[in-house]
Each structure stands twice: as C-alpha cells, then as structure tokens.
Design a protein around this motif. Sequence first.
Motif, short mmCIF file in Angstrom:
data_model
loop_
_atom_site.label_atom_id
_atom_site.label_comp_id
_atom_site.label_asym_id
_atom_site.label_seq_id
_atom_site.Cartn_x
_atom_site.Cartn_y
_atom_site.Cartn_z
N MET A 30 0.81 -1.20 0.00
CA MET A 30 0.00 0.00 0.00
C MET A 30 0.86 1.26 0.00
SD MET A 30 -3.15 0.29 -0.08
CE MET A 30 -4.45 1.37 0.16
N VAL A 31 1.94 1.23 0.75
CA VAL A 31 2.84 2.37 0.82
C VAL A 31 3.45 2.63 -0.56
CG1 VAL A 31 4.97 3.23 1.85
CG2 VAL A 31 3.33 2.00 3.26
N HIS A 32 3.77 1.56 -1.24
CA HIS A 32 4.37 1.70 -2.57
C HIS A 32 3.40 2.37 -3.54
CE1 HIS A 32 7.81 -0.61 -1.33
NE2 HIS A 32 7.04 -1.65 -0.98
N LEU A 33 2.17 2.03 -3.42
CA LEU A 33 1.15 2.62 -4.28
C LEU A 33 1.02 4.12 -3.99
CD1 LEU A 33 -0.93 1.99 -6.45
CD2 LEU A 33 -2.59 1.61 -4.63
N ALA A 34 1.06 4.50 -2.74
CA ALA A 34 0.97 5.92 -2.38
C ALA A 34 2.19 6.68 -2.87
CB ALA A 34 0.82 6.07 -0.86
N CYS A 46 2.29 9.75 -5.58
CA CYS A 46 2.97 11.04 -5.30
C CYS A 46 4.02 11.35 -6.36
CB CYS A 46 3.61 11.00 -3.92
SG CYS A 46 2.41 11.02 -2.57
N GLY A 47 4.71 10.32 -6.79
CA GLY A 47 5.72 10.52 -7.84
C GLY A 47 5.09 10.98 -9.14
#
Length: 71
Positions: free
Chosen positions: A1-5, A9-10
């Motif tokens: 989930m953190v990777h998706l966020a 953002c990127g």
Amino acid sequence: MVHLALAFCGVAVLAVLAIRVAVEVRRFSAAVGDSAERITRAAEELERAAVPVVGNSRSLGAGAREGERGR
C-alpha cells in the motif's frame, strides 16, 4: 500500500513539473516570436536607411570617374 501511495505522489510531482515546463515553453516561444518581429523591423529599417546611402555613393563614384576622364 505504501508503494502505491509513493507511486501516486511521484506521478503527481511529475505532472506538476510537466505543467511548469509547458508554461515556460509557451513563455519562451512568445519571447522568441517577439524577438523575431523586432529583428524583422530592424532589418526593414536598415534597408530603408541604406537606400539613400547607396544613391549617394553611386553619385559620388560617378562624379569621381567623370572628373578623372576630363584630365
């Protein structure tokens, strides 16, 4: 989930940067267009200013040649 966020953002950062680049490109192209118009006007003014100079130099050259022939 953190990777998706982080990916989201990127992508958002890249979108903002792309918009800033597009704005600068428009500004730069407007500046180039204005400069091209100013160069064109300057060239036209130079051509208009050169016409009397060319006429004077031809009359001076013709007078000098006629004076040399009379000697």
